[in-house]
Write an enzyme that holds these catalytic residues in place. Sequence first.
Site, PDB file in Angstrom:
ATOM      1  N   HIS A 127       0.875  -1.171   0.000  1.00 32.27           N
ATOM      2  CA  HIS A 127       0.000   0.000   0.000  1.00 32.27           C
ATOM      3  C   HIS A 127       0.919   1.230   0.000  1.00 32.27           C
ATOM      4  O   HIS A 127       2.028   1.171   0.529  1.00 32.27           O
ATOM      5  CB  HIS A 127      -0.834  -0.052   1.289  1.00 32.27           C
ATOM      6  CG  HIS A 127      -1.873   1.020   1.431  1.00 32.27           C
ATOM      7  ND1 HIS A 127      -1.575   2.297   1.825  1.00 32.27           N
ATOM      8  CD2 HIS A 127      -3.217   0.990   1.253  1.00 32.27           C
ATOM      9  CE1 HIS A 127      -2.683   3.019   1.886  1.00 32.27           C
ATOM     10  NE2 HIS A 127      -3.699   2.245   1.550  1.00 32.27           N
ATOM     11  N   ASP A 204       3.257  -4.678   8.091  1.00 29.99           N
ATOM     12  CA  ASP A 204       2.057  -3.862   7.922  1.00 29.99           C
ATOM     13  C   ASP A 204       0.856  -4.794   8.066  1.00 29.99           C
ATOM     14  O   ASP A 204       0.524  -5.549   7.149  1.00 29.99           O
ATOM     15  CB  ASP A 204       2.099  -3.182   6.539  1.00 29.99           C
ATOM     16  CG  ASP A 204       0.791  -2.461   6.200  1.00 29.99           C
ATOM     17  OD1 ASP A 204      -0.186  -2.590   6.967  1.00 29.99           O
ATOM     18  OD2 ASP A 204       0.754  -1.780   5.162  1.00 29.99           O
ATOM     19  N   GLN A 207      -4.334  -5.212   7.033  1.00 28.05           N
ATOM     20  CA  GLN A 207      -5.347  -6.154   6.535  1.00 28.05           C
ATOM     21  C   GLN A 207      -5.329  -7.488   7.260  1.00 28.05           C
ATOM     22  O   GLN A 207      -6.236  -8.302   7.075  1.00 28.05           O
ATOM     23  CB  GLN A 207      -5.154  -6.398   5.031  1.00 28.05           C
ATOM     24  CG  GLN A 207      -5.366  -5.170   4.172  1.00 28.05           C
ATOM     25  CD  GLN A 207      -6.798  -4.645   4.210  1.00 28.05           C
ATOM     26  OE1 GLN A 207      -7.747  -5.377   4.473  1.00 28.05           O
ATOM     27  NE2 GLN A 207      -6.956  -3.362   3.949  1.00 28.05           N
ATOM     28  N   LYS A 230     -10.326  -0.999  10.792  1.00 31.78           N
ATOM     29  CA  LYS A 230     -10.560  -2.201   9.977  1.00 31.78           C
ATOM     30  C   LYS A 230     -10.818  -3.416  10.868  1.00 31.78           C
ATOM     31  O   LYS A 230     -10.957  -4.542  10.388  1.00 31.78           O
ATOM     32  CB  LYS A 230      -9.344  -2.470   9.083  1.00 31.78           C
ATOM     33  CG  LYS A 230      -9.082  -1.355   8.062  1.00 31.78           C
ATOM     34  CD  LYS A 230      -7.858  -1.691   7.225  1.00 31.78           C
ATOM     35  CE  LYS A 230      -7.224  -0.512   6.537  1.00 31.78           C
ATOM     36  NZ  LYS A 230      -7.936  -0.023   5.371  1.00 31.78           N
ATOM     37  N   CYS A 368      -4.819   2.313  -3.612  1.00 26.98           N
ATOM     38  CA  CYS A 368      -3.583   2.883  -3.042  1.00 26.98           C
ATOM     39  C   CYS A 368      -2.412   1.926  -3.206  1.00 26.98           C
ATOM     40  O   CYS A 368      -1.567   1.795  -2.303  1.00 26.98           O
ATOM     41  CB  CYS A 368      -3.761   3.257  -1.574  1.00 26.98           C
ATOM     42  SG  CYS A 368      -4.840   4.645  -1.334  1.00 26.98           S
TER      43      CYS A 368
END
Length: 410
Positions: A127, A204, A207, A230, A368
């Site tokens: 991203h 990261d 997600q 999220k 993104c």
Amino acid sequence: MSSDNRIDIENIRSQFPILQRKVKGKTLVYFDNAATSQKPQSVIDAINNYYTTYNANIHRGLHTLADEATAAFEATRAAVKEFIGAKESEEIIYTKGTTESINLVASSWGRTFLNAGDEIIISTLEHHANIVPWQMIAEEKGAKLRVIPINNDGIIDMDAFKSMLNEKTAFVSIVHASNALGVINPVEEIIQLAHDFGALVLVDGAQSAVHLDIDVQRLDCDFFAFSTHKTYGPTGIGILYGKRALLESMPPYQGGGEMIKEVSFEKTTYNELPFKFEAGTPNIADAIALKSALDFIHQYGKSTIRHHEEMLLRYATSQLKQIEGLKIIGDVENKVSVVSFVIDGVHPQDLAILLDNQGIAVRTGHHCAQPLMSRLGIVGTTRVSFAIYNTIEEIDILIIALKKAITMLK
Ligand code: 7TS
């Protein structure tokens, strides 16, 4: 309404008031969960309750409201520590979100420890939030940004990664699960290999945090970043986990209140962890409500949630594949509940408008991840992403609407 007997889907849906609303006269079908999930009533109530009954600034008041707010704020930190398996609460830093967490590391660690000629490795799947901060610091410090290639399915080329590692590798910043395709990266192996060369690793987890069991100690990652909006929690709050010794070695990211021990015009000494990295009045209400979001997840357990989402993912994948001219990008085994696809002769933007007319929220575009899209030779995809409250029936509604839209657009 469910084909999954492990969870009471009606009960779960009833906890999300937004799922009752109509969009363009149709009941909302919300398939944009990778962008942000909807919030259960308990999270909304926690925000309301804070402002209604104990709104106060934290850590510095000697009064009842301040004590209550501080206790709730710190209770969430302890819950986050458990949620990701950190060793100590002091290793949990509140930020605005994944983006700020990554910027904090790139800026604070990068400014202090990166040298000219050092190499930072990211992957093609990243991203923008895990590209741009590294580009900025690399430029500032004369370091080099290197990118792990992927194959056409979005699977990372581990041989290429291994060959990129060398004594100049200072940092590897890697996405756990791709937001654009859903593909899960083999982060355990990546971390181990990077550590063999003395490089640090940031994962990261924007997600992955909501879908996968996260145990930062087992992973042995040096940093882990995620956004709580999220994970059924509020916007404007995120987490940076960092190993204590590393966080202690890093200078503050911002200066101001809360992060200081003592200030004079000559010299300032910094507060201890985690406050050293939390300058100014934080997002108290949303931090407190995050605890309710984590409680919501715990109530079902990640494995039950994952089981339900995988069932939706499998069903959606098989139904979508039957549509002529539709191609799923990242159609691999090991992925989170995200399906990204392109359709011959159909622009994703046009498709999104027609689906919205049917009350269906999907995301289209580059997500993104522009470098990923250019690697795949596409302008963007249509992305459908699932959460615990989604159903097979909603997928059926999507498929009917998709077929209708394609006929209109072709
Ligand atoms: N990293 C990944 C893998 C993400 O998916 C996102 C947000 C971010 C970083 C940035 O998170 P933020 O909360 O700081 O903005 N992804 C998306 C998305 O896929 N659609 O909208 C936001």
